[in-house]
Design an enzyme around this catalytic site. Structure first.
Site, PDB file in Angstrom:
ATOM      1  CD  GLN A  74      38.710  45.259  37.761  1.00 40.75           C
ATOM      2  OE1 GLN A  74      39.184  45.022  36.652  1.00 40.75           O
ATOM      3  NE2 GLN A  74      37.860  46.256  37.958  1.00 40.75           N
ATOM      4  CB  SER A  75      36.744  37.885  36.444  1.00 45.20           C
ATOM      5  OG  SER A  75      36.891  36.817  35.538  1.00 45.20           O
TER       6      SER A  75
END
Ligand SMILES: Cc1ncc(COP(=O)(O)O)c(C=O)c1O
Length: 324
Positions: A74-75
């Site tokens: 989920q960067s």
């Protein structure tokens, strides 16, 4: 650096008063301001846009045709690297920790929309992730491409330069600023602010992404300023990490609810939620005081909320059935 930054975002970002949130935190109604770096424009916005202007700008100037970077699934940084690549006419390969999971929502959905290719690195540590990215670059080169590796979190001395500009904006927008509060992940955002505003004016709230975040901040900030910057001299809180980077802590969940219900402001569970929880703790222990001008830096991350199952469940749980 001889190149100019690429133009990717919309600047300066606004600064808004937050009187109801201020009161809820124990500050005076005119003490708290929000720097809206969630509104940087590109690809859903967020702090990484300012860094990418420099790092992707350098890649473009050096003739790269593909941006490669690393991150958690989920960067926000990986998502915005994909968006920057699209904007600049480049390809993107995102080297992500872990394996394709059941949920592809949040940032991962946007990565797909921006046309990035994903390379899953498995359950690796930071060194393993870097090695996987090197391997991806080697394979791209063998295929005739010209990859440029954008550092983890976009944090490097050139990346931090983007936040020197944010510090300069703040200097002009909030005269008399005492403390700017910011989430501290890979370090470049706080580093640029420290270079522009000085160590005393910036409070970093560690999110647990690095073993020694203060050392990273000092390393990126020192070359950008004539001020003295040491890791020991920085204002860093490490009391908001909880059970680790990807977890939703109780104080962060409470902070999400508080910001949403006092100002209609959406924070994310990993970075800005922790940062506001850190500000709340700083008010409680007297590090931030009523009567001083405080800026909370909203660094974005909204897509990450939808990629975090616990945060979605917490948010949904707030809805109450209407009974007449
Ligand atoms: C929404 C958001 N806020 C803050 C940060 C922290 O910035 P930095 O990595 O420069 O410390 C990040 C980094 O990933 C982020 O995505």
């Amino acid at each position: 650096m001889s190149h100019s930054p690429a133009s990717l975002g919309t600047f300066p970002t606004p600064v808004e008063p937050a009187p109801r949130l201020a009161a809820a935190l124990g500050l005076g109604p005119e003490d708290l301001w929000i720097k809206r770096d969630d509104l940087t424009g590109l690809g859903g916005g967020g702090n990484k846009v300012r860094k990418l202007e420099w790092t992707a700008g350098a890649a473009l100037a050096e003739g790269a045709d593909t941006l490669v970077t690393t991150g958690a699934p989920q960067s926000n940084h990986a998502r915005l690297t994909a968006a920057a690549a699209a904007r600049l006419g480049l390809a993107a390969v995102l080297v992500l920790r872990g394996s394709p999971g059941a949920s592809r929502s949040g940032n991962l959905a946007l990565d797909g929309l921006f046309g990035a290719r994903l390379a899953w690195a498995g359950d690796v540590d930071r060194a393993g992730l870097d090695a996987a990215a090197d391997e991806v670059c080697a394979r791209l080169r063998a295929g005739g491409a010209r990859p440029a590796l954008i550092p983890f979190g976009g944090s490097s001395v050139p990346g931090a330069r983007g936040y020197v500009r944010c510090g300069e904006e703040l200097d002009a927008q909030v005269p008399g600023l005492r403390t700017a509060v910011v989430a501290l992940g890979s370090g470049g955002t706080m580093a640029g602010l420290v270079a522009a505003l000085g160590t005393e004016a910036v409070l970093g709230v560690d999110v647990g992404a690095l073993a020694d975040p203060a050392a990273a901040v000092a390393q990126f900030a020192a070359p950008l300023t004539t001020r003295e910057v040491t890791a020991e001299g920085l204002r860093v809180r490490r009391d908001q990490v909880g059970a680790g980077y990807a977890t939703l802590t109780g104080p962060a969940a409470e902070a999400l609810r508080l910001a949403a219900r006092t100002e209609g402001l959406v924070l994310d569970p990993v970075y800005t939620g922790r940062a506001l929880a850190g500000l709340h703790a700083a008010v409680r222990d007297g590090d931030v005081r009523p009567g001083e001008k405080t800026v909370f830096l909203h660094t974005g991350g909204l897509p990450g909320l939808f990629g975090h199952q616990d945060a979605v469940a917490f948010a949904e749980g707030g809805a109450v059935a209407f009974e007449a």
